[in-house]
Enzyme design. Structure first.
Site, PDB file in Angstrom:
ATOM      1  N   CYS A 180      -6.020  -0.006  -1.512  1.00 15.09           N
ATOM      2  CA  CYS A 180      -7.134   0.060  -0.565  1.00 15.09           C
ATOM      3  C   CYS A 180      -7.862   1.401  -0.581  1.00 15.09           C
ATOM      4  O   CYS A 180      -9.041   1.458  -0.240  1.00 15.09           O
ATOM      5  CB  CYS A 180      -6.657  -0.275   0.841  1.00 15.09           C
ATOM      6  SG  CYS A 180      -6.129  -1.999   0.973  1.00 15.09           S
ATOM      7  N   HIS A 190     -13.991  -5.627   4.242  1.00 13.93           N
ATOM      8  CA  HIS A 190     -13.215  -4.703   3.419  1.00 13.93           C
ATOM      9  C   HIS A 190     -13.311  -5.086   1.938  1.00 13.93           C
ATOM     10  O   HIS A 190     -12.397  -5.696   1.391  1.00 13.93           O
ATOM     11  CB  HIS A 190     -11.760  -4.737   3.906  1.00 13.93           C
ATOM     12  CG  HIS A 190     -10.845  -3.749   3.256  1.00 13.93           C
ATOM     13  ND1 HIS A 190     -11.288  -2.691   2.485  1.00 13.93           N
ATOM     14  CD2 HIS A 190      -9.486  -3.670   3.257  1.00 13.93           C
ATOM     15  CE1 HIS A 190     -10.233  -2.015   2.043  1.00 13.93           C
ATOM     16  NE2 HIS A 190      -9.136  -2.591   2.489  1.00 13.93           N
ATOM     17  N   LYS A 227     -13.474  -3.349  10.498  1.00 14.24           N
ATOM     18  CA  LYS A 227     -13.488  -4.469  11.433  1.00 14.24           C
ATOM     19  C   LYS A 227     -14.846  -5.167  11.421  1.00 14.24           C
ATOM     20  O   LYS A 227     -14.937  -6.380  11.416  1.00 14.24           O
ATOM     21  CB  LYS A 227     -13.202  -3.981  12.857  1.00 14.24           C
ATOM     22  CG  LYS A 227     -11.763  -3.951  13.273  1.00 14.24           C
ATOM     23  CD  LYS A 227     -11.071  -5.302  13.190  1.00 14.24           C
ATOM     24  CE  LYS A 227     -11.631  -6.309  14.194  1.00 14.24           C
ATOM     25  NZ  LYS A 227     -11.616  -7.685  13.674  1.00 14.24           N
ATOM     26  N   CYS A 232      -7.734  -8.498  12.686  1.00 16.80           N
ATOM     27  CA  CYS A 232      -7.781  -8.352  11.232  1.00 16.80           C
ATOM     28  C   CYS A 232      -9.221  -8.128  10.778  1.00 16.80           C
ATOM     29  O   CYS A 232     -10.146  -8.732  11.308  1.00 16.80           O
ATOM     30  CB  CYS A 232      -7.267  -9.611  10.546  1.00 16.80           C
ATOM     31  SG  CYS A 232      -5.701 -10.231  11.186  1.00 16.80           S
TER      32      CYS A 232
END
Ligand SMILES: [Zn+2]
Lengths: 142, 402
Positions: B91, B346, B342, B219
Protein backbone atom coordinates in the site's frame (compact mmCIF):
# COMPACT_ATOMS: atom_id res chain seq x y z
CA UNK A 1 -11.23 -16.31 -10.28
CA UNK A 2 -7.77 -14.81 -10.57
CA UNK A 3 -5.65 -15.33 -13.66
CA UNK A 4 -3.36 -17.45 -11.50
CA UNK A 5 -6.20 -19.66 -10.36
CA UNK A 6 -7.54 -19.99 -13.87
CA UNK A 7 -4.15 -21.09 -15.14
CA UNK A 8 -3.90 -23.60 -12.34
CA UNK A 9 -7.36 -25.03 -13.05
CA UNK A 10 -6.35 -25.58 -16.66
CA UNK A 11 -3.19 -27.32 -15.52
CA UNK A 12 -3.42 -31.00 -14.53
CA UNK A 13 -0.69 -30.56 -11.91
CA UNK A 14 -1.83 -30.23 -8.29
CA UNK A 15 0.43 -28.28 -5.95
CA UNK A 16 1.79 -31.47 -4.38
CA UNK A 17 5.48 -30.43 -4.13
CA UNK A 18 4.39 -27.58 -1.90
CA UNK A 19 2.19 -29.85 0.24
CA UNK A 20 5.13 -32.21 0.62
CA UNK A 21 7.54 -29.39 1.47
CA UNK A 22 5.16 -27.95 4.07
CA UNK A 23 4.72 -31.30 5.84
CA UNK A 24 6.98 -30.52 8.85
CA UNK A 25 5.42 -27.08 9.09
CA UNK A 26 1.78 -27.99 8.81
CA UNK A 27 1.59 -31.35 10.55
CA UNK A 28 4.54 -31.37 12.93
CA UNK A 29 4.18 -27.67 13.77
CA UNK A 30 7.92 -27.23 13.52
CA UNK A 31 9.24 -23.76 14.14
CA UNK A 32 12.52 -22.41 15.45
CA UNK A 33 13.67 -20.94 18.73
CA UNK A 34 16.49 -18.43 18.77
CA UNK A 35 19.40 -19.48 21.02
CA UNK A 36 20.35 -15.81 21.44
CA UNK A 37 17.10 -13.92 22.06
CA UNK A 38 14.55 -16.69 22.62
CA UNK A 39 12.21 -15.52 19.85
CA UNK A 40 10.04 -18.29 18.44
CA UNK A 41 9.64 -18.18 14.68
CA UNK A 42 7.13 -20.30 12.79
CA UNK A 43 7.53 -21.88 10.28
CA UNK A 44 11.19 -22.91 10.69
CA UNK A 45 13.83 -20.33 9.93
CA UNK A 46 17.61 -20.28 9.59
CA UNK A 47 17.84 -16.68 10.76
CA UNK A 48 15.93 -15.17 13.70
CA UNK A 49 13.21 -12.79 12.49
CA UNK A 50 13.68 -10.70 15.61
CA UNK A 51 17.43 -10.34 16.13
CA UNK A 52 19.03 -11.77 12.98
CA UNK A 53 20.94 -14.50 14.83
CA UNK A 54 21.95 -17.60 12.85
CA UNK A 55 21.71 -19.78 16.00
CA UNK A 56 18.34 -21.46 15.67
CA UNK A 57 17.08 -24.67 17.26
CA UNK A 58 14.03 -26.67 16.13
CA UNK A 59 11.00 -25.87 18.23
CA UNK A 60 7.72 -27.74 18.07
CA UNK A 61 4.74 -25.51 18.75
CA UNK A 62 2.33 -26.63 21.46
CA UNK A 63 -1.27 -27.19 20.42
CA UNK A 64 -2.86 -25.18 23.18
CA UNK A 65 -3.07 -21.50 23.93
CA UNK A 66 -5.30 -18.48 24.45
CA UNK A 67 -6.92 -16.13 21.95
CA UNK A 68 -4.83 -12.96 21.68
CA UNK A 69 -7.12 -11.25 19.19
CA UNK A 70 -9.94 -12.27 16.87
CA UNK A 71 -12.48 -11.04 14.35
CA UNK A 72 -15.67 -12.36 12.83
CA UNK A 73 -15.46 -12.31 9.05
CA UNK A 74 -18.72 -12.12 7.12
CA UNK A 75 -16.94 -11.78 3.76
CA UNK A 76 -14.48 -14.69 3.53
CA UNK A 77 -13.12 -15.78 0.14
CA UNK A 78 -14.89 -18.49 -1.87
CA UNK A 79 -14.67 -21.89 -0.25
CA UNK A 80 -15.26 -20.67 3.31
CA UNK A 81 -18.72 -20.39 4.90
CA UNK A 82 -19.41 -17.05 6.59
CA UNK A 83 -19.00 -16.14 9.30
CA UNK A 84 -15.48 -17.33 9.99
CA UNK A 85 -13.79 -16.52 13.27
CA UNK A 86 -10.16 -15.66 12.58
CA UNK A 87 -7.83 -15.74 15.58
CA UNK A 88 -4.27 -15.06 16.55
CA UNK A 89 -3.42 -17.35 19.43
CA UNK A 90 -0.77 -16.90 22.13
CA UNK A 91 0.52 -20.47 22.41
CA UNK A 92 1.29 -21.86 25.84
CA UNK A 93 5.00 -21.37 26.44
CA UNK A 94 5.45 -18.76 23.71
CA UNK A 95 4.95 -18.24 20.00
CA UNK A 96 1.85 -17.36 18.05
CA UNK A 97 -0.34 -19.13 15.51
CA UNK A 98 -2.83 -17.62 13.09
CA UNK A 99 -5.88 -19.64 12.22
CA UNK A 100 -9.61 -20.24 12.20
CA UNK A 101 -11.96 -21.32 14.95
CA UNK A 102 -13.96 -24.47 14.23
CA UNK A 103 -16.98 -26.09 15.89
CA UNK A 104 -18.34 -22.99 17.51
CA UNK A 105 -22.10 -22.53 17.34
CA UNK A 106 -22.06 -18.85 18.25
CA UNK A 107 -19.04 -16.74 17.24
CA UNK A 108 -19.66 -14.54 20.26
CA UNK A 109 -18.39 -17.32 22.51
CA UNK A 110 -14.89 -16.37 21.33
CA UNK A 111 -13.23 -13.66 23.43
CA UNK A 112 -9.73 -12.38 24.08
CA UNK A 113 -8.24 -14.89 26.52
CA UNK A 114 -10.49 -17.81 25.51
CA UNK A 115 -8.63 -21.14 25.84
CA UNK A 116 -8.26 -23.04 22.56
CA UNK A 117 -6.61 -26.19 21.23
CA UNK A 118 -5.58 -27.26 17.73
CA UNK A 119 -7.49 -29.97 15.91
CA UNK A 120 -6.70 -31.41 12.48
CA UNK A 121 -9.31 -30.43 9.90
CA UNK A 122 -9.68 -30.29 6.13
CA UNK A 123 -8.72 -26.76 5.16
CA UNK A 124 -9.39 -26.77 1.43
CA UNK A 125 -9.38 -28.76 -1.76
CA UNK A 126 -6.61 -27.90 -4.19
CA UNK A 127 -6.91 -29.26 -7.72
CA UNK A 128 -8.66 -32.36 -6.43
CA UNK A 129 -6.40 -32.90 -3.42
CA UNK A 130 -7.76 -32.35 0.06
CA UNK A 131 -5.45 -30.23 2.15
CA UNK A 132 -5.51 -30.75 5.90
CA UNK A 133 -4.20 -28.51 8.64
CA UNK A 134 -4.94 -27.25 12.12
CA UNK A 135 -7.89 -25.19 13.25
CA UNK A 136 -8.69 -24.13 16.80
CA UNK A 137 -11.45 -25.56 18.98
CA UNK A 138 -12.62 -23.94 22.19
CA UNK A 139 -11.49 -25.79 25.32
CA UNK A 140 -14.32 -26.49 27.73
CA UNK A 141 -13.56 -24.84 31.06
CA UNK A 142 -13.93 -27.26 33.96
CA UNK B 1 21.44 10.68 3.24
CA UNK B 2 19.40 13.67 4.07
CA UNK B 3 17.34 15.10 1.26
CA UNK B 4 16.36 18.39 2.90
CA UNK B 5 17.16 21.38 0.74
CA UNK B 6 18.10 19.30 -2.28
CA UNK B 7 14.82 18.45 -3.99
CA UNK B 8 11.70 20.41 -4.98
CA UNK B 9 8.28 19.53 -6.42
CA UNK B 10 7.41 21.72 -9.39
CA UNK B 11 4.19 20.14 -10.59
CA UNK B 12 1.63 17.47 -9.71
CA UNK B 13 -1.15 15.71 -11.57
CA UNK B 14 -4.16 13.77 -10.33
CA UNK B 15 -7.29 12.38 -11.93
CA UNK B 16 -10.60 12.06 -10.09
CA UNK B 17 -10.60 8.58 -8.53
CA UNK B 18 -13.53 6.24 -9.10
CA UNK B 19 -14.89 3.16 -10.79
CA UNK B 20 -13.42 4.11 -14.16
CA UNK B 21 -14.56 1.30 -16.45
CA UNK B 22 -14.29 3.66 -19.42
CA UNK B 23 -10.57 4.32 -18.82
CA UNK B 24 -7.72 1.90 -19.26
CA UNK B 25 -4.48 2.02 -17.28
CA UNK B 26 -2.72 3.82 -20.14
CA UNK B 27 -5.31 6.57 -20.50
CA UNK B 28 -5.36 7.21 -16.73
CA UNK B 29 -1.55 7.49 -16.77
CA UNK B 30 -1.65 9.91 -19.71
CA UNK B 31 -4.34 12.10 -18.11
CA UNK B 32 -2.47 12.40 -14.82
CA UNK B 33 0.79 13.17 -16.61
CA UNK B 34 -0.74 15.77 -18.96
CA UNK B 35 -2.41 17.60 -16.08
CA UNK B 36 0.93 17.48 -14.21
CA UNK B 37 2.90 18.96 -17.10
CA UNK B 38 0.27 21.67 -17.62
CA UNK B 39 0.34 22.49 -13.90
CA UNK B 40 3.95 23.71 -14.01
CA UNK B 41 3.62 27.49 -13.65
CA UNK B 42 6.28 28.60 -16.13
CA UNK B 43 5.81 25.74 -18.56
CA UNK B 44 7.51 22.37 -18.77
CA UNK B 45 9.03 20.33 -21.56
CA UNK B 46 8.68 16.60 -20.81
CA UNK B 47 12.06 16.12 -22.48
CA UNK B 48 13.59 17.58 -19.30
CA UNK B 49 12.63 14.36 -17.48
CA UNK B 50 15.79 12.27 -17.15
CA UNK B 51 14.45 9.29 -15.17
CA UNK B 52 11.12 7.99 -13.92
CA UNK B 53 9.68 5.62 -11.36
CA UNK B 54 6.38 3.86 -12.05
CA UNK B 55 4.30 2.53 -9.19
CA UNK B 56 1.83 -0.29 -9.82
CA UNK B 57 0.92 -2.75 -7.10
CA UNK B 58 -1.37 -5.06 -9.01
CA UNK B 59 0.92 -6.13 -11.81
CA UNK B 60 1.27 -9.78 -12.60
CA UNK B 61 -1.72 -12.04 -12.64
CA UNK B 62 -3.46 -10.73 -9.56
CA UNK B 63 -6.06 -8.44 -11.05
CA UNK B 64 -5.44 -9.44 -14.61
CA UNK B 65 -3.66 -6.28 -15.72
CA UNK B 66 -0.59 -8.17 -16.77
CA UNK B 67 2.88 -7.22 -15.66
CA UNK B 68 3.76 -3.61 -16.42
CA UNK B 69 7.42 -2.82 -16.51
CA UNK B 70 8.91 0.64 -16.91
CA UNK B 71 8.09 0.24 -20.59
CA UNK B 72 4.49 1.26 -19.88
CA UNK B 73 5.52 4.78 -18.87
CA UNK B 74 8.24 4.99 -21.50
CA UNK B 75 5.77 4.15 -24.22
CA UNK B 76 2.54 5.90 -23.29
CA UNK B 77 4.27 9.10 -22.18
CA UNK B 78 6.73 9.21 -25.07
CA UNK B 79 9.68 8.93 -22.68
CA UNK B 80 11.59 6.08 -24.31
CA UNK B 81 15.34 6.04 -23.75
CA UNK B 82 15.47 7.17 -20.11
CA UNK B 83 15.79 4.81 -17.12
CA UNK B 84 12.36 3.82 -15.79
CA UNK B 85 11.71 1.19 -13.14
CA UNK B 86 8.42 -0.23 -11.96
CA UNK B 87 8.09 -0.41 -8.18
CA UNK B 88 5.67 -2.37 -6.00
CA UNK B 89 5.85 -2.02 -2.23
CA UNK B 90 2.40 -2.79 -0.91
CA UNK B 91 0.00 0.00 0.00
CA UNK B 92 2.89 2.51 0.43
CA UNK B 93 3.85 2.04 -3.24
CA UNK B 94 2.87 5.64 -4.13
CA UNK B 95 4.81 7.29 -1.32
CA UNK B 96 7.73 4.92 -1.94
CA UNK B 97 7.79 5.69 -5.67
CA UNK B 98 8.04 9.35 -4.69
CA UNK B 99 10.88 8.53 -2.28
CA UNK B 100 12.83 6.76 -5.01
CA UNK B 101 12.36 9.68 -7.37
CA UNK B 102 13.54 12.06 -4.65
CA UNK B 103 16.64 9.94 -4.06
CA UNK B 104 17.32 9.98 -7.79
CA UNK B 105 17.58 13.76 -7.65
CA UNK B 106 19.18 14.08 -4.20
CA UNK B 107 21.95 11.68 -5.22
CA UNK B 108 22.93 14.03 -8.00
CA UNK B 109 22.24 11.42 -10.66
CA UNK B 110 19.38 13.32 -12.32
CA UNK B 111 18.17 16.93 -12.41
CA UNK B 112 14.48 16.31 -13.13
CA UNK B 113 12.51 13.09 -12.59
CA UNK B 114 8.93 11.80 -12.63
CA UNK B 115 7.14 9.75 -9.99
CA UNK B 116 3.87 8.22 -11.19
CA UNK B 117 1.49 5.65 -9.76
CA UNK B 118 -1.58 4.14 -11.40
CA UNK B 119 -3.91 1.28 -10.60
CA UNK B 120 -6.91 -0.46 -12.15
CA UNK B 121 -8.68 -2.01 -9.19
CA UNK B 122 -12.24 -2.30 -10.46
CA UNK B 123 -12.14 -4.34 -13.64
CA UNK B 124 -12.31 -7.44 -11.43
CA UNK B 125 -14.71 -7.71 -8.49
CA UNK B 126 -13.09 -7.39 -5.09
CA UNK B 127 -13.65 -10.95 -4.08
CA UNK B 128 -11.47 -12.09 -6.97
CA UNK B 129 -8.80 -9.49 -6.47
CA UNK B 130 -8.00 -8.18 -3.00
CA UNK B 131 -9.52 -11.07 -1.11
CA UNK B 132 -7.62 -13.55 -3.24
CA UNK B 133 -4.49 -11.48 -2.80
CA UNK B 134 -4.82 -11.62 0.94
CA UNK B 135 -5.52 -15.28 1.16
CA UNK B 136 -8.01 -16.97 -1.04
CA UNK B 137 -7.04 -20.53 -1.77
CA UNK B 138 -4.30 -19.33 -4.10
CA UNK B 139 -2.83 -16.64 -1.90
CA UNK B 140 -2.54 -18.99 1.02
CA UNK B 141 -1.00 -21.98 -0.58
CA UNK B 142 1.63 -19.78 -2.16
CA UNK B 143 2.60 -18.37 1.19
CA UNK B 144 4.71 -19.97 3.86
CA UNK B 145 2.18 -20.16 6.61
CA UNK B 146 -0.45 -22.88 6.44
CA UNK B 147 -3.09 -20.51 7.73
CA UNK B 148 -2.70 -17.92 5.03
CA UNK B 149 -5.32 -19.62 2.93
CA UNK B 150 -7.89 -19.07 5.59
CA UNK B 151 -9.25 -15.81 4.26
CA UNK B 152 -6.82 -13.27 5.63
CA UNK B 153 -7.82 -10.34 3.42
CA UNK B 154 -7.47 -6.65 4.31
CA UNK B 155 -10.56 -6.40 6.55
CA UNK B 156 -9.45 -9.42 8.60
CA UNK B 157 -5.95 -8.05 9.12
CA UNK B 158 -7.30 -4.72 10.30
CA UNK B 159 -10.13 -6.17 12.35
CA UNK B 160 -7.55 -8.19 14.32
CA UNK B 161 -5.96 -4.86 15.25
CA UNK B 162 -9.33 -3.19 15.92
CA UNK B 163 -10.39 -5.86 18.42
CA UNK B 164 -7.18 -5.30 20.33
CA UNK B 165 -7.51 -1.48 20.13
CA UNK B 166 -10.89 -1.82 21.79
CA UNK B 167 -9.48 -4.18 24.42
CA UNK B 168 -6.28 -2.33 25.31
CA UNK B 169 -6.83 1.31 24.34
CA UNK B 170 -10.51 1.69 25.19
CA UNK B 171 -11.59 2.54 21.63
CA UNK B 172 -15.18 1.78 20.70
CA UNK B 173 -16.88 1.13 17.37
CA UNK B 174 -18.33 4.65 17.72
CA UNK B 175 -14.77 6.01 17.79
CA UNK B 176 -13.94 4.13 14.59
CA UNK B 177 -17.13 5.49 13.02
CA UNK B 178 -16.12 9.06 13.91
CA UNK B 179 -13.10 8.71 11.62
CA UNK B 180 -15.46 7.95 8.73
CA UNK B 181 -17.66 10.91 9.69
CA UNK B 182 -14.67 13.30 9.65
CA UNK B 183 -13.10 12.02 6.46
CA UNK B 184 -16.31 11.78 4.46
CA UNK B 185 -17.15 15.33 5.57
CA UNK B 186 -13.76 16.48 4.27
CA UNK B 187 -14.21 14.59 1.03
CA UNK B 188 -17.51 16.22 0.09
CA UNK B 189 -15.74 19.31 -1.29
CA UNK B 190 -12.89 17.41 -2.96
CA UNK B 191 -13.35 17.06 -6.71
CA UNK B 192 -10.98 14.06 -6.81
CA UNK B 193 -12.86 11.95 -4.24
CA UNK B 194 -14.96 8.97 -5.32
CA UNK B 195 -17.56 9.16 -2.53
CA UNK B 196 -18.61 12.72 -1.81
CA UNK B 197 -21.28 12.37 0.86
CA UNK B 198 -21.60 12.96 4.58
CA UNK B 199 -22.12 10.04 6.95
CA UNK B 200 -23.19 9.89 10.59
CA UNK B 201 -21.99 7.61 13.37
CA UNK B 202 -25.41 5.93 13.24
CA UNK B 203 -25.14 5.32 9.50
CA UNK B 204 -21.66 3.78 9.85
CA UNK B 205 -22.80 1.51 12.67
CA UNK B 206 -25.93 0.44 10.79
CA UNK B 207 -23.99 -0.43 7.63
CA UNK B 208 -23.39 -4.17 7.11
CA UNK B 209 -20.69 -5.82 9.21
CA UNK B 210 -17.85 -6.75 6.87
CA UNK B 211 -15.60 -8.21 9.52
CA UNK B 212 -16.52 -7.55 13.13
CA UNK B 213 -15.72 -5.06 14.60
CA UNK B 214 -15.52 -3.28 11.23
CA UNK B 215 -18.57 -2.19 9.24
CA UNK B 216 -18.81 -1.47 5.53
CA UNK B 217 -18.41 2.26 6.13
CA UNK B 218 -15.27 1.63 8.19
CA UNK B 219 -13.60 0.32 5.02
CA UNK B 220 -12.23 2.38 2.16
CA UNK B 221 -13.35 1.40 -1.32
CA UNK B 222 -11.21 -0.20 -4.01
CA UNK B 223 -10.83 2.35 -6.74
CA UNK B 224 -9.19 3.14 -10.07
CA UNK B 225 -6.85 6.11 -10.23
CA UNK B 226 -3.58 7.71 -11.27
CA UNK B 227 -1.41 10.45 -9.77
CA UNK B 228 2.06 11.85 -10.35
CA UNK B 229 4.61 14.49 -9.40
CA UNK B 230 7.63 16.01 -11.10
CA UNK B 231 10.57 16.69 -8.80
CA UNK B 232 13.82 18.46 -9.61
CA UNK B 233 17.00 19.83 -8.06
CA UNK B 234 15.99 22.51 -5.56
CA UNK B 235 18.34 25.07 -7.13
CA UNK B 236 16.65 24.58 -10.51
CA UNK B 237 13.08 24.84 -9.23
CA UNK B 238 12.62 28.59 -9.77
CA UNK B 239 13.17 28.02 -13.49
CA UNK B 240 9.83 26.20 -13.50
CA UNK B 241 7.81 27.95 -10.80
CA UNK B 242 8.03 30.78 -8.29
CA UNK B 243 6.22 28.59 -5.75
CA UNK B 244 8.02 25.24 -5.57
CA UNK B 245 7.35 22.96 -2.63
CA UNK B 246 10.44 21.39 -1.07
CA UNK B 247 11.06 17.84 0.09
CA UNK B 248 12.15 17.89 3.74
CA UNK B 249 12.20 14.22 4.64
CA UNK B 250 11.44 10.93 2.95
CA UNK B 251 11.64 7.43 4.39
CA UNK B 252 10.37 3.88 4.22
CA UNK B 253 10.34 1.56 7.21
CA UNK B 254 9.74 -2.16 7.45
CA UNK B 255 8.63 -4.34 10.33
CA UNK B 256 7.87 -8.07 10.45
CA UNK B 257 5.89 -9.05 7.39
CA UNK B 258 3.55 -11.48 9.10
CA UNK B 259 0.89 -11.10 11.74
CA UNK B 260 2.14 -13.87 14.02
CA UNK B 261 5.54 -12.25 14.51
CA UNK B 262 4.08 -8.93 15.72
CA UNK B 263 4.77 -7.96 19.29
CA UNK B 264 1.36 -6.34 19.70
CA UNK B 265 -1.69 -5.21 17.78
CA UNK B 266 -1.99 -1.64 18.99
CA UNK B 267 0.83 -0.17 16.94
CA UNK B 268 2.50 -0.56 13.57
CA UNK B 269 6.25 -0.26 14.03
CA UNK B 270 6.76 0.23 10.27
CA UNK B 271 5.02 3.61 10.57
CA UNK B 272 7.08 4.51 13.64
CA UNK B 273 10.32 3.70 11.79
CA UNK B 274 9.35 5.64 8.64
CA UNK B 275 7.99 8.67 10.49
CA UNK B 276 11.02 8.94 12.79
CA UNK B 277 13.50 8.65 9.91
CA UNK B 278 11.62 11.20 7.79
CA UNK B 279 11.32 13.66 10.69
CA UNK B 280 14.97 13.27 11.67
CA UNK B 281 15.91 13.92 8.05
CA UNK B 282 13.69 17.00 8.00
CA UNK B 283 14.90 18.15 11.41
CA UNK B 284 11.35 18.61 12.63
CA UNK B 285 9.05 17.31 15.34
CA UNK B 286 5.48 16.02 14.91
CA UNK B 287 4.13 19.33 16.27
CA UNK B 288 5.75 21.20 13.36
CA UNK B 289 3.44 19.47 10.87
CA UNK B 290 0.41 21.61 9.86
CA UNK B 291 -1.61 18.89 8.14
CA UNK B 292 -1.26 15.24 7.26
CA UNK B 293 -2.70 12.78 4.80
CA UNK B 294 -2.63 9.57 6.80
CA UNK B 295 -3.45 6.05 5.62
CA UNK B 296 -7.10 5.38 6.47
CA UNK B 297 -7.75 2.14 4.59
CA UNK B 298 -9.90 1.33 7.61
CA UNK B 299 -11.11 3.76 10.23
CA UNK B 300 -9.25 2.08 13.09
CA UNK B 301 -6.03 2.22 11.05
CA UNK B 302 -6.12 6.02 10.98
CA UNK B 303 -6.22 6.11 14.79
CA UNK B 304 -3.21 3.77 15.03
CA UNK B 305 -1.32 5.81 12.44
CA UNK B 306 -1.92 9.18 14.10
CA UNK B 307 -0.37 7.75 17.26
CA UNK B 308 2.47 5.90 15.53
CA UNK B 309 3.50 9.00 13.54
CA UNK B 310 3.75 10.76 16.89
CA UNK B 311 0.96 13.32 16.65
CA UNK B 312 -0.29 12.18 20.07
CA UNK B 313 0.36 9.50 22.70
CA UNK B 314 -0.77 5.90 22.24
CA UNK B 315 -4.43 5.61 23.14
CA UNK B 316 -5.17 9.34 22.79
CA UNK B 317 -6.12 9.61 19.09
CA UNK B 318 -9.73 8.55 19.55
CA UNK B 319 -10.22 10.91 22.49
CA UNK B 320 -8.80 13.86 20.57
CA UNK B 321 -10.93 12.87 17.57
CA UNK B 322 -14.05 13.19 19.70
CA UNK B 323 -12.93 16.70 20.71
CA UNK B 324 -12.49 17.68 17.05
CA UNK B 325 -8.71 18.00 17.32
CA UNK B 326 -8.11 16.42 13.87
CA UNK B 327 -10.88 18.39 12.10
CA UNK B 328 -10.11 20.43 9.03
CA UNK B 329 -12.16 23.53 9.87
CA UNK B 330 -11.96 23.92 13.64
CA UNK B 331 -9.25 21.43 14.61
CA UNK B 332 -5.64 21.83 15.69
CA UNK B 333 -4.03 19.40 13.28
CA UNK B 334 -6.16 18.48 10.28
CA UNK B 335 -5.81 14.79 9.38
CA UNK B 336 -6.93 13.82 5.90
CA UNK B 337 -8.32 17.23 4.90
CA UNK B 338 -8.80 15.75 1.41
CA UNK B 339 -11.16 13.10 2.73
CA UNK B 340 -8.46 10.45 2.74
CA UNK B 341 -8.81 6.95 1.39
CA UNK B 342 -12.25 6.77 2.96
CA UNK B 343 -13.64 9.32 0.51
CA UNK B 344 -11.19 8.93 -2.38
CA UNK B 345 -10.88 5.18 -2.49
CA UNK B 346 -7.57 3.39 -2.60
CA UNK B 347 -5.96 2.89 -6.02
CA UNK B 348 -2.89 1.50 -4.29
CA UNK B 349 0.07 2.99 -6.18
CA UNK B 350 -1.85 6.19 -6.95
CA UNK B 351 -2.95 6.68 -3.33
CA UNK B 352 0.30 8.01 -1.87
CA UNK B 353 1.02 10.24 -4.85
CA UNK B 354 -2.55 11.57 -4.59
CA UNK B 355 -1.77 12.52 -0.97
CA UNK B 356 1.32 14.37 -2.17
CA UNK B 357 -0.78 16.25 -4.77
CA UNK B 358 -3.16 17.33 -2.01
CA UNK B 359 -0.31 18.45 0.25
CA UNK B 360 1.35 20.34 -2.63
CA UNK B 361 -1.88 22.26 -3.32
CA UNK B 362 -2.52 22.90 0.39
CA UNK B 363 0.98 24.33 0.89
CA UNK B 364 0.63 26.53 -2.22
CA UNK B 365 -2.86 27.59 -1.03
CA UNK B 366 -4.32 26.82 -4.43
CA UNK B 367 -7.15 24.63 -3.22
CA UNK B 368 -10.91 25.20 -2.98
CA UNK B 369 -11.25 27.78 -0.14
CA UNK B 370 -13.62 25.54 1.81
CA UNK B 371 -10.90 22.88 1.92
CA UNK B 372 -7.89 25.11 2.59
CA UNK B 373 -6.14 24.37 5.87
CA UNK B 374 -4.81 27.32 7.86
CA UNK B 375 -1.03 27.04 7.57
CA UNK B 376 1.33 27.75 10.46
CA UNK B 377 4.76 26.38 9.61
CA UNK B 378 3.97 25.39 6.04
CA UNK B 379 4.80 21.71 6.50
CA UNK B 380 2.68 18.73 5.39
CA UNK B 381 3.11 14.97 5.78
CA UNK B 382 1.87 12.03 3.73
CA UNK B 383 1.80 8.44 4.97
CA UNK B 384 0.87 4.93 3.90
CA UNK B 385 1.18 1.63 5.68
CA UNK B 386 0.43 -1.81 4.28
CA UNK B 387 1.68 -5.15 3.12
CA UNK B 388 0.69 -8.64 4.28
CA UNK B 389 1.03 -7.90 7.97
CA UNK B 390 1.00 -4.11 7.70
CA UNK B 391 4.77 -4.27 7.90
CA UNK B 392 5.81 -1.58 5.41
CA UNK B 393 5.28 2.17 5.63
CA UNK B 394 6.42 5.23 3.71
CA UNK B 395 6.36 8.84 4.88
CA UNK B 396 7.12 12.01 2.91
CA UNK B 397 7.36 15.44 4.50
CA UNK B 398 7.20 18.52 2.26
CA UNK B 399 7.30 22.24 3.04
CA UNK B 400 7.09 25.74 1.61
CA UNK B 401 10.66 26.56 2.65
CA UNK B 402 13.68 24.41 1.66
ZN1 LIG C 1 16.87 -13.91 18.04
Amino acid sequence: MTMWERERMQSPRPASPLFWRLNPTVYHLLGSKCSDCGHITYPQTKICHKCGSFNQKDHQLPKTGKVHTFCINWTPPPGLEPPTVNVIVDLDGGGRYVGLITEVANPEEVKIGTKVEMVLRRLLNDSGLDFYGYKFRLVEEA
Amino acid sequence: MSVRGKVAIIGVGLIPFGELFHKGLESMIQEAFMSCVKSVDKGFDPKDIKAAWFGQWSGGGMIGQGSREGTTLGTVLGLRGIPISRLENGCPTGNDVFRNAVLGVASGAYDVVLALGAEKMRDKPGVESLVAAGGGAGGGILGLHPSWMMGMGGPVLQALYATRQMHELGCTMEDFARVAVKNHHNGVACPYAEYRFEVTVERVLSSPVVCWPLHLLDCCPQTDGAACAIVCRADLAKKYTDKPVYVLGSATGVDYKDMWDKENFIEMPATKFAAKMAMDMAGIKPEDVDLAEVHDCFTNTELLNIEDIGFCKKGEAHKLLKEGYWNREDGHKPINPSGGLKAHGHPIAATGLGQICENFWQLREQIEPVRQVKLKKGIALSHNVGGNGFGVSSVNIIGREP
